[in-house]
Scaffold this motif. Structure first.
Motif, PDB file in Angstrom:
ATOM      1  N   LEU A 260       0.840  -1.205   0.000  1.00 30.59           N
ATOM      2  CA  LEU A 260       0.000   0.000   0.000  1.00 30.59           C
ATOM      3  C   LEU A 260       0.868   1.245   0.000  1.00 30.59           C
ATOM      4  CD1 LEU A 260      -2.800  -0.764   2.639  1.00 30.59           C
ATOM      5  CD2 LEU A 260      -2.976  -0.830   0.142  1.00 30.59           C
ATOM      6  N   MET A 261       0.448   2.227  -0.793  1.00 32.81           N
ATOM      7  CA  MET A 261       1.052   3.552  -0.740  1.00 32.81           C
ATOM      8  C   MET A 261      -0.034   4.454  -0.166  1.00 32.81           C
ATOM      9  SD  MET A 261       3.026   4.651  -4.147  1.00 32.81           S
ATOM     10  CE  MET A 261       3.100   6.397  -4.229  1.00 32.81           C
ATOM     11  N   ALA A 262       0.146   4.844   1.112  1.00 37.22           N
ATOM     12  CA  ALA A 262      -0.927   5.584   1.773  1.00 37.22           C
ATOM     13  C   ALA A 262      -0.398   6.901   2.309  1.00 37.22           C
ATOM     14  CB  ALA A 262      -1.507   4.719   2.881  1.00 37.22           C
ATOM     15  N   PHE A 263      -1.278   7.688   2.933  1.00 39.02           N
ATOM     16  CA  PHE A 263      -0.844   8.966   3.505  1.00 39.02           C
ATOM     17  C   PHE A 263      -0.239   8.745   4.886  1.00 39.02           C
ATOM     18  CE2 PHE A 263      -4.303  11.587   1.111  1.00 39.02           C
ATOM     19  CZ  PHE A 263      -3.712  11.235  -0.079  1.00 39.02           C
ATOM     20  N   ASP A 264      -1.046   8.153   5.793  1.00 41.52           N
ATOM     21  CA  ASP A 264      -0.566   7.932   7.159  1.00 41.52           C
ATOM     22  C   ASP A 264      -1.156   6.639   7.716  1.00 41.52           C
ATOM     23  OD1 ASP A 264      -3.199   8.708   7.891  1.00 41.52           O
ATOM     24  OD2 ASP A 264      -2.551  10.801   7.747  1.00 41.52           O
ATOM     25  N   ASP A 265      -0.768   6.300   8.964  1.00 40.88           N
ATOM     26  CA  ASP A 265      -1.137   5.019   9.564  1.00 40.88           C
ATOM     27  C   ASP A 265      -2.638   4.753   9.558  1.00 40.88           C
ATOM     28  OD1 ASP A 265       1.396   4.062  10.109  1.00 40.88           O
ATOM     29  OD2 ASP A 265       1.564   5.258  11.945  1.00 40.88           O
ATOM     30  N   SER A 266      -3.434   5.826   9.719  1.00 44.96           N
ATOM     31  CA  SER A 266      -4.873   5.598   9.851  1.00 44.96           C
ATOM     32  C   SER A 266      -5.462   4.985   8.573  1.00 44.96           C
ATOM     33  CB  SER A 266      -5.589   6.904  10.206  1.00 44.96           C
ATOM     34  OG  SER A 266      -5.432   7.830   9.158  1.00 44.96           O
ATOM     35  N   ASP A 267      -4.851   5.251   7.423  1.00 45.17           N
ATOM     36  CA  ASP A 267      -5.337   4.668   6.160  1.00 45.17           C
ATOM     37  C   ASP A 267      -5.213   3.143   6.172  1.00 45.17           C
ATOM     38  OD1 ASP A 267      -5.662   7.229   5.216  1.00 45.17           O
ATOM     39  OD2 ASP A 267      -3.804   7.251   4.045  1.00 45.17           O
ATOM     40  N   CYS A 268      -4.243   2.620   6.941  1.00 44.96           N
ATOM     41  CA  CYS A 268      -3.882   1.197   6.824  1.00 44.96           C
ATOM     42  C   CYS A 268      -4.228   0.391   8.066  1.00 44.96           C
ATOM     43  CB  CYS A 268      -2.387   1.046   6.564  1.00 44.96           C
ATOM     44  SG  CYS A 268      -1.734   2.253   5.438  1.00 44.96           S
ATOM     45  N   GLU A 269      -4.984   0.976   8.979  1.00 39.75           N
ATOM     46  CA  GLU A 269      -5.306   0.302  10.240  1.00 39.75           C
ATOM     47  C   GLU A 269      -5.914  -1.068   9.982  1.00 39.75           C
ATOM     48  OE1 GLU A 269      -6.337   3.663  13.129  1.00 39.75           O
ATOM     49  OE2 GLU A 269      -7.767   2.042  13.594  1.00 39.75           O
ATOM     50  N   GLY A 270      -5.361  -2.089  10.644  1.00 38.78           N
ATOM     51  CA  GLY A 270      -5.926  -3.438  10.540  1.00 38.78           C
ATOM     52  C   GLY A 270      -5.510  -4.182   9.280  1.00 38.78           C
ATOM     53  N   LEU A 271      -4.736  -3.553   8.407  1.00 37.74           N
ATOM     54  CA  LEU A 271      -4.325  -4.235   7.174  1.00 37.74           C
ATOM     55  C   LEU A 271      -2.917  -4.793   7.351  1.00 37.74           C
ATOM     56  CD1 LEU A 271      -5.658  -1.512   4.739  1.00 37.74           C
ATOM     57  CD2 LEU A 271      -6.554  -3.837   4.939  1.00 37.74           C
ATOM     58  N   ASP A 272      -2.754  -6.050   6.954  1.00 36.39           N
ATOM     59  CA  ASP A 272      -1.486  -6.725   7.201  1.00 36.39           C
ATOM     60  C   ASP A 272      -0.735  -6.858   5.874  1.00 36.39           C
ATOM     61  OD1 ASP A 272       0.563  -8.217   8.266  1.00 36.39           O
ATOM     62  OD2 ASP A 272      -0.535 -10.116   8.050  1.00 36.39           O
ATOM     63  N   CYS A 273       0.089  -5.837   5.557  1.00 35.79           N
ATOM     64  CA  CYS A 273       0.847  -5.879   4.298  1.00 35.79           C
ATOM     65  C   CYS A 273       1.967  -4.848   4.375  1.00 35.79           C
ATOM     66  CB  CYS A 273      -0.063  -5.539   3.123  1.00 35.79           C
ATOM     67  SG  CYS A 273      -0.669  -3.861   3.203  1.00 35.79           S
ATOM     68  N   LYS A 274       2.805  -4.824   3.334  1.00 36.33           N
ATOM     69  CA  LYS A 274       3.848  -3.790   3.299  1.00 36.33           C
ATOM     70  C   LYS A 274       3.195  -2.423   3.039  1.00 36.33           C
ATOM     71  CE  LYS A 274       6.288  -6.481   0.529  1.00 36.33           C
ATOM     72  NZ  LYS A 274       7.191  -6.881  -0.558  1.00 36.33           N
ATOM     73  N   VAL A 275       3.691  -1.393   3.743  1.00 34.50           N
ATOM     74  CA  VAL A 275       3.085  -0.064   3.622  1.00 34.50           C
ATOM     75  C   VAL A 275       4.169   0.988   3.424  1.00 34.50           C
ATOM     76  CG1 VAL A 275       1.841   1.725   4.861  1.00 34.50           C
ATOM     77  CG2 VAL A 275       1.112  -0.652   5.089  1.00 34.50           C
ATOM     78  N   LEU A 276       3.999   1.855   2.437  1.00 30.20           N
ATOM     79  CA  LEU A 276       4.876   3.026   2.294  1.00 30.20           C
ATOM     80  C   LEU A 276       4.009   4.265   2.491  1.00 30.20           C
ATOM     81  CD1 LEU A 276       6.991   1.981  -0.845  1.00 30.20           C
ATOM     82  CD2 LEU A 276       7.591   1.740   1.556  1.00 30.20           C
ATOM     83  N   LEU A 277       4.461   5.150   3.384  1.00 31.10           N
ATOM     84  CA  LEU A 277       3.642   6.320   3.710  1.00 31.10           C
ATOM     85  C   LEU A 277       4.212   7.599   3.072  1.00 31.10           C
ATOM     86  CD1 LEU A 277       2.940   5.652   7.507  1.00 31.10           C
ATOM     87  CD2 LEU A 277       1.457   5.149   5.550  1.00 31.10           C
ATOM     88  N   LEU A 278       3.314   8.385   2.465  1.00 30.31           N
ATOM     89  CA  LEU A 278       3.729   9.640   1.810  1.00 30.31           C
ATOM     90  C   LEU A 278       3.597  10.856   2.721  1.00 30.31           C
ATOM     91  CD1 LEU A 278       2.147   9.382  -1.763  1.00 30.31           C
ATOM     92  CD2 LEU A 278       4.543   9.134  -1.146  1.00 30.31           C
ATOM     93  N   GLY A 279       2.785  10.731   3.765  1.00 26.23           N
ATOM     94  CA  GLY A 279       2.529  11.884   4.635  1.00 26.23           C
ATOM     95  C   GLY A 279       1.162  12.487   4.344  1.00 26.23           C
ATOM     96  N   SER A 280       0.664  13.297   5.279  1.00 29.45           N
ATOM     97  CA  SER A 280      -0.723  13.769   5.190  1.00 29.45           C
ATOM     98  C   SER A 280      -0.894  14.996   4.311  1.00 29.45           C
ATOM     99  CB  SER A 280      -1.255  14.092   6.584  1.00 29.45           C
ATOM    100  OG  SER A 280      -0.912  13.060   7.472  1.00 29.45           O
TER     101      SER A 280
END
Ligand code: AMP
Ligand code: MG
Length: 333
Positions: A260-280
């Motif tokens: 996932l390429m998301a903004f911050d942790d809240s976008d990915c809550e409960g998801l179990d995968c690799k995450v790259l965060l771009l910031g809010s």
């Protein structure tokens, strides 16, 4: 070399002898050469593997240096320069004979920018001629925002990279042209946003190429927009919606992506995968986007769901680049 006094002097020496140098700017790293020297400019196209019809931006260190390069400076360009120069704004104007056709990609116009970055300005001043510079990546790769990115793409192809640290803005300059008395056409969104440009005129047209896919043979006002760009090996799908909708869609489709390429942790809550965060914020996202796209390759991402940036402010620039990285795959939630 570090972008200190010795580095800047050596860069100027190489540029004066017709070489190509990697230079930091506030937007992304540029691959610079003497804009007047056809042979030197050809080396840029060769080092990047860039199509010859994709024009280079010409960089100068002050407004006074523009007039010999163009046939006229529109009144609106003067107003834009007052508000946004030096800075991440490129203005397209009718070119004079001083600019070789190789530099302008065969066009009768030239894109001119006065960078804000102190290294870029020091190099231009030390040379005494304008510097043609596209982004310092291989054609098709994400633009470089660190000297290491430039090294990854250009090692063995150019004699010098000046290391000025990470780029403050992170996406390429806003590109505009002028229409009639009071019209501005946005050819490429950047840090100087549509909202910023509205301080100069309300008459702003967003070029088709900013948000739509253009065929390779399309006649476009901003040639760079028709080429495949920024593309990592992974297949990216943009999901357009708020944080809750993004999270819900990802939970329900967990078999369809590995990263996932998301903004911050809240976008990915409960998801179990690799995450790259771009910031809010749009500014953070702009700064991190290209490094994150390179990171996707490093971690071997195959299928990526990316949260869609805001379409306002600098977010429009982030969206414009991400669209190309995602080959225009967007799901509206
Ligand atoms: P790069 O520096 O790699 O981001 O490439 C510069 C981009 O600026 C090109 O790909 C074009 O999209 C745009 N550009 C530069 N010069 C012109 C011009 N004369 N007319 C229209 N677009 C231009
Ligand atoms: Mg580029």
């Amino acid at each position: 070399m570090p972008a200190d006094k010795a580095g800047i002097e050596y860069a100027a020496e190489l540029l004066k002898s017709g070489e190509v140098v990697g230079i930091p700017t506030e937007t992304v790293y540029g691959l610079g050469a003497n804009a007047f020297d056809e042979q030197a400019v050809r080396k840029i196209f060769k080092a990047k593997g860039r199509p010859a019809d994709n024009p280079l931006i010409v960089h100068v260190s002050s407004f006074d240096e523009i007039s010999p390069l163009v046939r006229e400076i529109p009144e609106l360009a003067k107003k834009c320069a007052e508000l946004f120069s030096p800075g991440p704004l490129t203005m397209i104007m009718p070119k004079s004979d001083r600019i070789p056709m190789v530099t302008s990609g065969g066009l009768d116009t030239v894109g001119i920018r006065i960078p804000y970055d102190k290294t870029a300005r020091a190099v231009i001043s030390a040379c005494g001629f304008p510097i043609a510079a596209p982004s310092a990546n291989l054609s098709g790769s994400p633009s470089p925002t660190t000297a290491q990115h430039v090294f990854m793409d250009m090692n063995g192809r150019i004699p010098l990279i000046l290391d000025g640290g990470g780029c403050g803005v992170g996406v390429e300059s806003t590109v505009i042209s002028f229409e009639g008395e009071d019209g501005i056409r946005l050819l490429r969104p950047g840090f100087i946003s549509v909202e910023d440009l509205k301080e100069v005129t309300d008459n702003i047209l967003i070029d088709k190429g900013v948000l739509e896919m253009l065929g390779a043979d399309a006649r476009v006002s901003s040639p760079g927009m028709k080429y495949k760009h920024y593309a990592p090996k992974a297949e990216i799908t943009i999901l357009q919606g708020d944080s809750l909708a993004f999270n819900a869609y990802c939970s329900a489709n967990s078999d369809k992506f590995d990263t996932l390429m998301a903004f911050d942790d809240s976008d990915c809550e409960g998801l179990d995968c690799k995450v790259l965060l771009l910031g809010s914020s749009g500014e953070e996202q702009a700064k991190r986007l290209f490094d994150t796209l390179r990171e996707l390759d490093k971690i071997g991402a195959k299928r990526v769901f990316a949260r869609c940036p805001e379409l306002s402010g600098v977010g429009l620039a982030v969206y414009n680049r991400l669209l190309r990285a995602a080959a225009f795959m967007v799901i509206r939630l």
